[in-house]
Design a protein around this motif. Structure first.
Motif, PDB file in Angstrom:
ATOM      1  N   GLN A 111       0.797  -1.218   0.000  1.00 60.66           N
ATOM      2  CA  GLN A 111       0.000   0.000   0.000  1.00 60.66           C
ATOM      3  C   GLN A 111       0.836   1.277   0.000  1.00 60.66           C
ATOM      4  O   GLN A 111       0.333   2.345  -0.357  1.00 60.66           O
ATOM      5  N   THR A 112       2.094   1.205   0.362  1.00 62.62           N
ATOM      6  CA  THR A 112       2.963   2.387   0.324  1.00 62.62           C
ATOM      7  C   THR A 112       3.735   2.484  -0.982  1.00 62.62           C
ATOM      8  O   THR A 112       4.495   3.436  -1.181  1.00 62.62           O
ATOM      9  N   GLY A 113       3.573   1.477  -1.852  1.00 62.85           N
ATOM     10  CA  GLY A 113       4.300   1.451  -3.112  1.00 62.85           C
ATOM     11  C   GLY A 113       5.613   0.698  -3.049  1.00 62.85           C
ATOM     12  O   GLY A 113       6.322   0.601  -4.064  1.00 62.85           O
ATOM     13  N   ALA A 114       5.948   0.161  -1.881  1.00 58.45           N
ATOM     14  CA  ALA A 114       7.180  -0.612  -1.756  1.00 58.45           C
ATOM     15  C   ALA A 114       7.071  -1.902  -2.572  1.00 58.45           C
ATOM     16  O   ALA A 114       6.040  -2.583  -2.534  1.00 58.45           O
ATOM     17  N   VAL A 115       8.128  -2.238  -3.276  1.00 61.40           N
ATOM     18  CA  VAL A 115       8.141  -3.460  -4.078  1.00 61.40           C
ATOM     19  C   VAL A 115       8.311  -4.659  -3.157  1.00 61.40           C
ATOM     20  O   VAL A 115       9.248  -4.723  -2.361  1.00 61.40           O
ATOM     21  N   ILE A 116       7.400  -5.599  -3.273  1.00 53.37           N
ATOM     22  CA  ILE A 116       7.423  -6.837  -2.486  1.00 53.37           C
ATOM     23  C   ILE A 116       8.026  -7.972  -3.306  1.00 53.37           C
ATOM     24  O   ILE A 116       8.784  -8.778  -2.786  1.00 53.37           O
ATOM     25  N   ALA A 117       7.687  -8.030  -4.607  1.00 55.06           N
ATOM     26  CA  ALA A 117       8.197  -9.123  -5.452  1.00 55.06           C
ATOM     27  C   ALA A 117       8.150  -8.715  -6.916  1.00 55.06           C
ATOM     28  O   ALA A 117       7.335  -7.877  -7.326  1.00 55.06           O
ATOM     29  N   GLU A 118       9.024  -9.350  -7.683  1.00 49.85           N
ATOM     30  CA  GLU A 118       9.053  -9.220  -9.143  1.00 49.85           C
ATOM     31  C   GLU A 118       8.859 -10.621  -9.715  1.00 49.85           C
ATOM     32  O   GLU A 118       9.571 -11.549  -9.327  1.00 49.85           O
ATOM     33  N   PHE A 119       7.916 -10.754 -10.612  1.00 55.70           N
ATOM     34  CA  PHE A 119       7.507 -12.046 -11.183  1.00 55.70           C
ATOM     35  C   PHE A 119       7.647 -11.946 -12.695  1.00 55.70           C
ATOM     36  O   PHE A 119       7.304 -10.919 -13.286  1.00 55.70           O
ATOM     37  N   ARG A 120       8.143 -13.000 -13.321  1.00 58.41           N
ATOM     38  CA  ARG A 120       8.152 -13.083 -14.782  1.00 58.41           C
ATOM     39  C   ARG A 120       7.423 -14.351 -15.186  1.00 58.41           C
ATOM     40  O   ARG A 120       7.699 -15.442 -14.673  1.00 58.41           O
ATOM     41  N   GLY A 121       6.469 -14.182 -16.105  1.00 57.67           N
ATOM     42  CA  GLY A 121       5.695 -15.312 -16.598  1.00 57.67           C
ATOM     43  C   GLY A 121       5.855 -15.475 -18.092  1.00 57.67           C
ATOM     44  O   GLY A 121       5.832 -14.491 -18.839  1.00 57.67           O
ATOM     45  N   LEU A 122       6.040 -16.703 -18.508  1.00 50.98           N
ATOM     46  CA  LEU A 122       6.091 -17.044 -19.926  1.00 50.98           C
ATOM     47  C   LEU A 122       4.805 -17.780 -20.252  1.00 50.98           C
ATOM     48  O   LEU A 122       4.433 -18.729 -19.569  1.00 50.98           O
TER      49      LEU A 122
END
Length: 149
Positions: A121-132
């Protein structure tokens, strides 16, 4: 009637959302879809937390995976995951609202690449996901008035 890309994405999402018991069961909300993009959110509840008191990584992954699914199915072509990976950047906790924003990076033939960023909710990045993704036979809804399967 010819649909705009946004109308097609919205109709595709409607066709997927109603029977998506997993996303509903986890407490996800679908906010927006367009061609190649989707945004979903989830408020972290006590049952989403692991033994460390943090949001379970599988819950974060599931939210990102659902955003990916709505983005890659936005063209009314049945599309499934071919491979997914996630990098956890920061923990989420009970009471946090996680938002997953999926964006198409490439689409070539039946294969696509999508990135999903999960933030709190503060805009902090929690995770980065890449999907094919991989398109398979079928459509989510009939655009022609005939059976499109």
């Amino acid at each position: 009637m010819t649909l705009t890309p946004k109308e097609r994405a919205e109709r595709s999402a409607q066709a997927m959302w109603a029977p998506d018991r997993a996303s509903h069961w986890m407490g996800m909300a679908l906010h927006e879809v367009d061609e190649g993009t989707a945004t979903l959110s989830l408020e972290v509840q006590p049952h989403h937390c692991n033994g460390h008191g943090m949001c379970h990584g599988g819950v974060t992954f599931a939210l990102a995976d659902s955003a990916f699914a709505f983005a890659c199915n936005s063209r009314n072509r049945t599309t499934v995951a071919q491979q997914n990976s996630i990098t956890y950047v920061a923990p989420a906790h009970q009471g946090d609202t996680l938002t997953a924003r999926a964006e198409e990076r490439a689409l070539n033939g039946r294969s696509g690449i999508y990135d999903v960023q999960v933030t709190n909710q503060t805009g902090a990045v929690i995770a980065e996901f890449r999907g094919l993704s991989r398109q398979i036979k079928g459509r989510l809804f009939d655009e022609t008035g005939e059976d499109a399967s």
